[in-house]
Scaffold this motif. Structure first.
Motif, PDB file in Angstrom:
ATOM      1  N   HIS A 142      21.216 -41.949 -19.646  1.00  9.63           N
ATOM      2  CA  HIS A 142      19.923 -42.634 -19.773  1.00  9.63           C
ATOM      3  C   HIS A 142      19.023 -42.305 -18.594  1.00  9.63           C
ATOM      4  O   HIS A 142      17.828 -41.997 -18.782  1.00  9.63           O
ATOM      5  N   ASP A 143      19.580 -42.348 -17.382  1.00 10.41           N
ATOM      6  CA  ASP A 143      18.752 -42.132 -16.207  1.00 10.41           C
ATOM      7  C   ASP A 143      18.226 -40.703 -16.144  1.00 10.41           C
ATOM      8  O   ASP A 143      17.036 -40.464 -15.919  1.00 10.41           O
ATOM      9  N   LEU A 197      12.479 -36.846 -19.797  1.00  8.52           N
ATOM     10  CA  LEU A 197      11.526 -37.028 -20.895  1.00  8.52           C
ATOM     11  C   LEU A 197      10.221 -37.638 -20.395  1.00  8.52           C
ATOM     12  O   LEU A 197       9.128 -37.273 -20.853  1.00  8.52           O
ATOM     13  N   THR A 198      10.333 -38.584 -19.459  1.00  9.32           N
ATOM     14  CA  THR A 198       9.117 -39.184 -18.905  1.00  9.32           C
ATOM     15  C   THR A 198       8.290 -38.141 -18.161  1.00  9.32           C
ATOM     16  O   THR A 198       7.067 -38.036 -18.355  1.00  9.32           O
ATOM     17  N   VAL A 199       8.968 -37.362 -17.309  1.00 10.40           N
ATOM     18  CA  VAL A 199       8.259 -36.310 -16.562  1.00 10.40           C
ATOM     19  C   VAL A 199       7.663 -35.295 -17.528  1.00 10.40           C
ATOM     20  O   VAL A 199       6.506 -34.863 -17.375  1.00 10.40           O
ATOM     21  N   THR A 200       8.433 -34.891 -18.526  1.00 10.09           N
ATOM     22  CA  THR A 200       7.946 -33.902 -19.493  1.00 10.09           C
ATOM     23  C   THR A 200       6.705 -34.409 -20.228  1.00 10.09           C
ATOM     24  O   THR A 200       5.714 -33.675 -20.397  1.00 10.09           O
ATOM     25  N   THR A 201       6.766 -35.667 -20.656  1.00  7.43           N
ATOM     26  CA  THR A 201       5.626 -36.229 -21.397  1.00  7.43           C
ATOM     27  C   THR A 201       4.371 -36.274 -20.530  1.00  7.43           C
ATOM     28  O   THR A 201       3.273 -35.867 -20.959  1.00  7.43           O
ATOM     29  N   LEU A 202       4.522 -36.774 -19.312  1.00  9.25           N
ATOM     30  CA  LEU A 202       3.355 -36.882 -18.430  1.00  9.25           C
ATOM     31  C   LEU A 202       2.811 -35.515 -18.054  1.00  9.25           C
ATOM     32  O   LEU A 202       1.586 -35.296 -18.023  1.00  9.25           O
ATOM     33  N   GLN A 203       3.708 -34.557 -17.767  1.00 11.90           N
ATOM     34  CA  GLN A 203       3.258 -33.220 -17.381  1.00 11.90           C
ATOM     35  C   GLN A 203       2.581 -32.507 -18.539  1.00 11.90           C
ATOM     36  O   GLN A 203       1.562 -31.828 -18.365  1.00 11.90           O
ATOM     37  N   ALA A 204       3.173 -32.648 -19.730  1.00  8.16           N
ATOM     38  CA  ALA A 204       2.547 -32.001 -20.891  1.00  8.16           C
ATOM     39  C   ALA A 204       1.169 -32.585 -21.175  1.00  8.16           C
ATOM     40  O   ALA A 204       0.227 -31.854 -21.516  1.00  8.16           O
ATOM     41  N   ALA A 205       1.034 -33.897 -21.036  1.00 12.95           N
ATOM     42  CA  ALA A 205      -0.274 -34.526 -21.256  1.00 12.95           C
ATOM     43  C   ALA A 205      -1.282 -34.051 -20.220  1.00 12.95           C
ATOM     44  O   ALA A 205      -2.452 -33.765 -20.552  1.00 12.95           O
ATOM     45  N   ARG A 241      15.546 -28.283 -17.973  1.00 10.20           N
ATOM     46  CA  ARG A 241      16.780 -27.601 -17.581  1.00 10.20           C
ATOM     47  C   ARG A 241      17.730 -28.580 -16.889  1.00 10.20           C
ATOM     48  O   ARG A 241      18.947 -28.573 -17.142  1.00 10.20           O
ATOM     49  N   ALA A 242      17.192 -29.433 -16.023  1.00  9.39           N
ATOM     50  CA  ALA A 242      18.042 -30.422 -15.343  1.00  9.39           C
ATOM     51  C   ALA A 242      18.642 -31.403 -16.341  1.00  9.39           C
ATOM     52  O   ALA A 242      19.817 -31.777 -16.243  1.00  9.39           O
ATOM     53  N   ALA A 243      17.837 -31.812 -17.326  1.00  8.00           N
ATOM     54  CA  ALA A 243      18.353 -32.735 -18.343  1.00  8.00           C
ATOM     55  C   ALA A 243      19.460 -32.082 -19.165  1.00  8.00           C
ATOM     56  O   ALA A 243      20.449 -32.727 -19.520  1.00  8.00           O
ATOM     57  N   MET A 244      19.314 -30.790 -19.480  1.00 10.42           N
ATOM     58  CA  MET A 244      20.354 -30.091 -20.223  1.00 10.42           C
ATOM     59  C   MET A 244      21.641 -29.993 -19.419  1.00 10.42           C
ATOM     60  O   MET A 244      22.748 -30.122 -19.962  1.00 10.42           O
ATOM     61  N   GLU A 245      21.523 -29.777 -18.109  1.00  7.83           N
ATOM     62  CA  GLU A 245      22.715 -29.741 -17.260  1.00  7.83           C
ATOM     63  C   GLU A 245      23.441 -31.085 -17.292  1.00  7.83           C
ATOM     64  O   GLU A 245      24.678 -31.144 -17.431  1.00  7.83           O
ATOM     65  N   ASP A 246      22.673 -32.161 -17.154  1.00 12.01           N
ATOM     66  CA  ASP A 246      23.291 -33.491 -17.188  1.00 12.01           C
ATOM     67  C   ASP A 246      23.908 -33.769 -18.553  1.00 12.01           C
ATOM     68  O   ASP A 246      25.005 -34.341 -18.648  1.00 12.01           O
ATOM     69  N   LEU A 247      23.220 -33.368 -19.616  1.00 15.15           N
ATOM     70  CA  LEU A 247      23.748 -33.595 -20.960  1.00 15.15           C
ATOM     71  C   LEU A 247      25.033 -32.805 -21.172  1.00 15.15           C
ATOM     72  O   LEU A 247      26.015 -33.327 -21.724  1.00 15.15           O
ATOM     73  N   ASP A 248      25.072 -31.553 -20.733  1.00 17.59           N
ATOM     74  CA  ASP A 248      26.294 -30.749 -20.859  1.00 17.59           C
ATOM     75  C   ASP A 248      27.440 -31.371 -20.077  1.00 17.59           C
ATOM     76  O   ASP A 248      28.588 -31.367 -20.526  1.00 17.59           O
ATOM     77  N   HIS A 249      27.115 -31.906 -18.901  1.00 13.14           N
ATOM     78  CA  HIS A 249      28.161 -32.545 -18.087  1.00 13.14           C
ATOM     79  C   HIS A 249      28.739 -33.760 -18.798  1.00 13.14           C
ATOM     80  O   HIS A 249      29.963 -33.915 -18.888  1.00 13.14           O
ATOM     81  N   ALA A 256      31.057 -27.326 -12.248  1.00 14.53           N
ATOM     82  CA  ALA A 256      29.634 -27.117 -12.438  1.00 14.53           C
ATOM     83  C   ALA A 256      28.891 -28.396 -12.780  1.00 14.53           C
ATOM     84  O   ALA A 256      27.718 -28.368 -13.084  1.00 14.53           O
ATOM     85  N   SER A 257      29.569 -29.521 -12.789  1.00 16.45           N
ATOM     86  CA  SER A 257      28.927 -30.765 -13.183  1.00 16.45           C
ATOM     87  C   SER A 257      27.933 -31.202 -12.116  1.00 16.45           C
ATOM     88  O   SER A 257      28.222 -31.145 -10.923  1.00 16.45           O
TER      89      SER A 257
END
Length: 420
Positions: A219-220, A226-234, A259-267, A283-284
């Motif tokens: 979640h964190d 997602l928050t950063v992505t949304t604000l940056q894209a806007a 990319r950071a979110a994908m790393e955390d999700l893979d971990h 690599a976690s």
């Protein structure tokens, strides 16, 4: 017909045979014990026996004979046999059961052997006796084989046949009754003991705690990305024509956050696939307060007016505390970005001899004093996750709105440099 069916139900051939086989196994295992007892009785009653060596031999034999009932392998075999032959639903045995379970298993072992001994003795007596009674009743010569059974000398004709058949039926009921008795005792003696249940509950609680931890991590990290992505894209969409350079930086921040979110999700997925144990790849991601400057810069690129102050030596903070503190700061900034994206945000992180202090505050946007703050305080998963982290670290957290300012304060105890 109902009462009659209940009376003859124990004699159902398949169930009776399985229970008879189970009792026969107990009788066969009991036979060596009986032979050893008879042998030692004869040894001690025979004149000229050296009693000291005989006593030592008897003690060693007794110890060897009492070890198998307490072995986990024997308990597992008994559970398997009970499942298949007595139709008792038992859970899989623990690889290393506590001594309480082993003691119950030994009690079952003794009960199985004694019941098997009674059943085998009854069968060995009833089988030839019933055959001879039937033979005598049918008028055939029994060859004097029943001469020793004086009580049956006068039984002839049809009475002999009926008595022989009754003896067979009685033996069948005895076997069925002993099997039913074992089936009733099996869950009590072979099922999980209170100590085993306690260990299982502790293991389950640890599994739930680990899953909650992974849920918080996911979640964190993903929520922040997602928050950063949304604000940056806007922001990039608004200035794409007027400020292409800022748009490029915003898109780069979106790429890095994804990319950071994908790393955390893979971990997290790797840990779940490994059954709750961290994978060995090494690599976690394990972000700590050492990554705090990058987190601050990424947050500022969203357009947030962030004033950050860092006091003390963050490198001296214990690793476990540093990891959890990073996630708390990350979630605090994420919440601020979600609910107060266009107001100044202040962050203070201070490492002291008493522990670590985190302070995140921002003015409440217009109209948010009643709704937004209370929503964050009561219903947000992020704040709930922060509370769980702080509680596990035996810290303190306060989150409240006062004088138009939303403020989150966290104190995590622990001297810098300890527990590394």
């Amino acid at each position: 017909m109902g009462p009659i069916l209940r009376i003859v139900a124990p004699l159902a051939a398949r169930r009776l045979v399985r229970r008879g086989v189970h009792l026969l196994l107990g009788g066969v295992i009991l036979l060596p014990y009986v032979l050893l007892v008879i042998g030692f009785v004869q040894l001690f009653t025979e004149p000229g026996t050296p009693y000291v060596p005989a006593a030592v031999l008897a003690a060693v034999t007794f110890v060897i004979g009492t070890v198998p009932p307490f072995l986990p392998a024997m308990r597992a075999l008994e559970i398997t046999a009970t499942r298949g032959l007595l139709d008792v639903d038992l859970p899989d045995p623990a690889a290393d059961p506590p001594w309480e379970s082993r003691l119950f298993g030994a009690g079952w072992y003794v009960l199985h052997l004694l019941s098997g001994g009674v059943a085998v003795t009854a069968i060995l007596f009833a089988a030839p006796t019933s055959v001879l009674l039937v033979v005598r009743g049918l008028g055939a010569d029994d060859g004097g084989d029943m001469a020793g059974l004086s009580l049956l000398d006068g039984v002839t004709g049809g009475w002999a046949v009926l008595l022989g058949l009754a003896l067979v039926v009685a033996t069948a009921y005895l076997v069925a009754g002993l099997g039913a008795l074992l089936a009733w005792f099996a869950p009590l003696l072979l099922g999980p003991s209170p100590a085993e249940l306690r260990l299982a509950m502790e293991a389950q609680a640890q599994e739930f705690a680990e899953r909650n931890r992974l849920a918080r991590e996911l979640h964190d990290s993903v929520g922040h990305a997602l928050t950063v992505t949304t604000l940056q894209a806007a922001a990039a969409r608004r200035v794409l024509d007027s400020d292409p350079e800022f748009a490029r930086r915003a898109l780069l921040a979106v790429e890095e956050a994804g990319r950071a979110a994908m790393e955390d999700l893979d971990h997290v997925l790797g840990v779940l696939r490994a059954g709750g144990a961290a994978p060995d790849s090494g690599a976690s991601p394990q972000r700590t307060l050492a990554d705090l400057p990058r987190l601050i810069d990424d947050t500022r690129t969203t357009g947030m007016d962030l004033e950050a102050t860092v006091d003390g030596d963050l490198a001296a903070v214990p690793p476990a505390l540093s990891r959890e503190a990073y996630r708390i700061v990350q979630e605090g900034l994420t919440n601020a970005a979600r609910h107060a994206a266009h107001v100044p945000v202040r962050l203070r992180v201070a490492a002291t001899a008493e522990g670590l202090d985190i302070d995140v505050s921002n003015p409440l946007p217009d109209g948010a004093a009643a709704g937004g703050a209370s929503g964050r305080a009561n219903g947000g998963r992020g704040l709930r996750g922060m509370r769980e982290r702080v509680r596990l670290l035996r810290g303190e957290l306060s989150a409240q709105a006062a004088d138009g300012v939303w403020r989150v304060r966290v104190h995590l105890p622990g001297r810098a440099g300890e527990g590394r």
